[in-house]
Design a protein around this motif. Structure first.
Motif, short mmCIF file in Angstrom:
data_model
loop_
_atom_site.label_atom_id
_atom_site.label_comp_id
_atom_site.label_asym_id
_atom_site.label_seq_id
_atom_site.Cartn_x
_atom_site.Cartn_y
_atom_site.Cartn_z
N GLY A 89 8.63 -0.53 -5.03
CA GLY A 89 7.98 0.26 -4.30
C GLY A 89 8.85 0.99 -3.07
O GLY A 89 7.91 1.75 -2.50
N ALA A 95 6.16 3.77 -3.65
CA ALA A 95 5.28 3.60 -4.53
C ALA A 95 4.06 4.75 -3.64
O ALA A 95 3.15 4.94 -5.07
CB ALA A 95 4.91 2.02 -2.67
N LYS A 138 -0.36 -0.75 -2.59
CA LYS A 138 1.08 -0.27 -2.32
C LYS A 138 0.95 -0.57 -1.21
O LYS A 138 2.86 -1.21 -1.39
CB LYS A 138 0.25 1.15 -2.22
N TRP A 198 2.86 -4.52 -2.68
CA TRP A 198 4.50 -3.91 -2.93
C TRP A 198 5.76 -3.52 -1.78
O TRP A 198 6.64 -3.60 -2.09
CB TRP A 198 4.59 -2.28 -3.84
N MET A 199 5.26 -2.96 -0.99
CA MET A 199 6.48 -2.19 0.32
C MET A 199 6.75 -3.26 0.46
O MET A 199 8.04 -3.84 1.60
CB MET A 199 5.96 -0.72 0.56
N CYS A 204 9.40 -5.22 -6.26
CA CYS A 204 9.25 -4.71 -5.26
C CYS A 204 9.82 -4.02 -5.24
O CYS A 204 9.58 -2.85 -4.22
CB CYS A 204 8.69 -5.88 -4.41
#
Length: 625
Positions: free
Chosen positions: A484, A489, A509, A512-513, A480
């Motif tokens: 990200g 991302a 998004k 992932w962040m 990630c």
């Protein structure tokens, strides 16, 4: 890697051909890509400086990919671990943390790995050319999947052994008096007969509590041949060794020709277990006590939600059953066509995976409920997880059924198929990583067949340890961070839009962040904080040096990420900021410019060249280093 939609691909970091009809659609989604017929007639500034790499193999049809992912991700953990965890952690209440972690952790990472492999057209190592500083993630996944390949197949060997032994009029684990049985072996013991203090013959219930079941003795004395401790090596069981060899031969011939042969085999190995599960469910619900077993499986205990262990179990189960962090999903995705809708595939596969886990619980607990009723005990006394369920609880249950060998053979055949497709897809992921590591120009005759044979032979002689759930959480966390935050991302969302024609949900998004790294870190820290020493059979405590060896295996993969990053930073030139900038820029391939699309317009530097595709015009997108 080339950025654009493709109906075909020609290799790792290679060339993607986009038809005229597709190009207009992609032009709207990918800034910088010209509409069909616009820009393809320009004179190129010069010839390419490198020959394109050899064509990368792709799935014959997209359903091959779906079935391979189902076969790999849906395995033994869905059948023998999830139902027990659900019962242990509050029944239906366990679905709350399970589904929550699936939404914010499992599905986003599952989608990330498949889409990353499809976009980069590479296996578990080269796929991290997208952020070279984090290439240690590729080495870590290779270490993890190697360990998984060496220990997971041992379970298949046990299942194969039990399958062979099922073809007998009397199941060998149903009776005492065999050479492997001890004097403490007792075949039948019903707790309700203890009302008057005497159960069988002249033995009291207290005396019988120290006796041993023939099922346990067959497992420990005949199959495992347990020694007195970790420091005492036991003798080799040559029958099981032959079963192990047979399993490796099966795996070799499943993967030696690549995904075109693997994609056909999984149609049987991935679907037939569902047929057996349905048959076993129908049989199970007809048994006395089945209803009580299913109630135990689903009965909610809301107090469990406050226990950290429930969330740890949910997290590790999601990441392990979704096969995250092993690199195999990346390898499978790399054989997709460039414009395959991997977003839809990932959602469907996640639903199949979790749905299979939930469905398996009804099969398992209907039979455990019957077993508890037959023995006159509470279901908590017979509920098992892992090998205890597969090789103790279920074999004991089938001895109580009519036509016991039939149900035993069906169960162990299903177990073998569930594990077999997970195994050969895991080996495929490992082989893909090795082959991609070779230079594109370095090939020799029967290269794949020889590398597969050597890998299988090494794994046969080096049976390794089980992987720890903590390593998968560690792996997912850094994946990630790499995608990200380092690659970006938004940038990766644009890349996916170029492949599938639209941007995925913003939920991906955000996960992932923020959400997925946090859940990975949280479960990882809980795992470490609430770690308990390993105990076998509630009696044998592993020595400290045995646990140290286990943690050494875990660290051998986890340290790949920081050590590789440190090595690259030391070897790079310039200031620390310059080194960071250089090592976080993607490496797209070996093709050079013909038409440049500015990075600010397209997200990465690409080339566009005119080409002829079967007599019709097409646009070729070449990736640039």
């Amino acid at each position: 890697m080339a950025k654009g939609a493709s109906s075909d691909s020609s290799g790792c970091g290679g060339i993607y051909s986009v038809s005229v009809e597709q190009q207009d659609k992609k032009a709207a989604m990918c800034p910088g890509v010209p509409a069909a017929g616009k820009g393809e007639a320009a004179d190129p500034p010069g010839p390419s400086l490198a020959l394109p790499p050899p064509e990368r193999e792709t799935w014959t049809r997209q359903m091959d990919f779906i079935m391979s992912c189902v076969g790999f991700a849906v395995g033994l953990g869905n059948v023998w671990r999830f139902p027990y965890l659900c019962y242990k952690n509050g029944g239906g209440v366990f679905l709350i943390p399970y589904l929550l972690i699936a939404l914010i952790g499992g599905i986003p990472i599952f989608f990330l790995e498949i889409s990353l492999g499809q976009f980069m057209k590479a296996g578990s190592i080269n796929v991290w050319n997208i952020a070279p500083l984090f290439k240690g993630l590729g080495f870590a996944s290779m270490v993890i999947v190697f360990y998984c390949n060496t220990y997971y197949i041992m379970v298949l060997a046990w299942g194969f052994y039990y399958l062979v032994k099922s073809f007998a009029a009397t199941l060998p684990w149903a009776t005492c008096g065999n050479p492997w049985n001890s004097d403490e072996c007792v075949e039948i013991f019903r707790h309700e007969d203890c009302a008057n203090g005497t159960a069988t013959g002249n033995l009291t219930c207290d005396e019988l509590s120290d006796k041993r079941s023939p099922v346990i003795e067959f497992w420990e004395n005949k199959v495992l041949r347990l020694s007195g401790g970790l420091e005492l090596p036991g003798e080799i069981n040559w029958e099981v060794t032959l079963c192990l060899l047979a399993c490796w031969v099966l795996v070799y011939f499943c993967v030696w020709k690549g995904v075109k042969s693997t994609g056909k085999i999984v149609y049987f190995t991935a679907t037939f277990p569902y047929v057996v599960l349905i048959i076993l469910l129908i049989r199970g619900v007809m048994l006395p006590g089945a209803q009580d077993g299913i109630i135990y499986y689903l009965k909610p205990d809301w107090s469990k939600l406050a226990s950290p262990q429930v969330w740890i179990d949910a997290g590790t189960q999601i990441f392990f059953s979704y096969a995250i962090g092993l690199g195999a999903l990346t390898a499978l995705g790399s054989y997709n066509r460039f414009n395959n809708n991997c977003y839809k595939d990932a959602i469907i596969l996640a639903l199949i995976n979790s749905g299979t886990s939930f469905f398996s619980g009804f099969v398992v607990f209907s039979i455990l409920g019957f077993m508890a009723a037959e023995q006159g005990v509470d279901i908590s006394k017979v509920a098992e997880s892992g090998p205890g369920l597969a090789f103790i609880a279920y074999p004991r249950a089938v001895t109580l059924m009519p036509v016991a060998p039939l149900w035993a053979a069906l169960f162990f055949f299903m177990l073998l198929l569930l594990g077999l497709d997970s195994q050969f897809v895991g080996v495929e992921g490992f082989i893909t990583g090795i082959l991609d590591f070779f230079p594109a120009t370095y090939t020799f005759r029967f290269q794949r067949e020889i590398i597969v044979a050597v890998s299988c032979a090494v794994c046969f002689f080096l049976e390794g340890p089980p992987s720890l759930g903590t390593t998968l959480l560690w792996q997912a966390f850094w994946e990630c961070i790499a995608v990200g935050w380092v690659y970006g991302a938004d940038r990766f969302m644009d890349d996916i839009a170029c492949m599938i024609g639209y941007r995925p949900s913003l939920w991906m998004k955000w996960c992932w962040m923020f959400l997925t790294p946090l859940i990975c870190l949280g479960v990882f820290l809980f795992n470490v904080a609430y770690y308990k020493p390993l105990i076998y059979n509630n009696s044998y405590v592993y020595p400290w040096w045995g646990e140290a060896i286990g943690w050494g295996f875990a660290l051998s993969s986890m340290l790949c990420v920081p050590l590789t990053a440190l090595y690259k930073l030391i070897r790079a030139k310039g200031t620390l900021a310059e080194r960071w900038h250089h090592l976080t820029q993607p490496i797209w391939g070996l093709h050079h410019l013909e038409y440049k699309v500015p990075e600010s317009e397209f997200g990465v530097l690409t080339t566009l060249t005119p080409a002829s595709d079967g007599g019709s015009k097409a646009v070729i997108l070449e990736s640039v280093m």
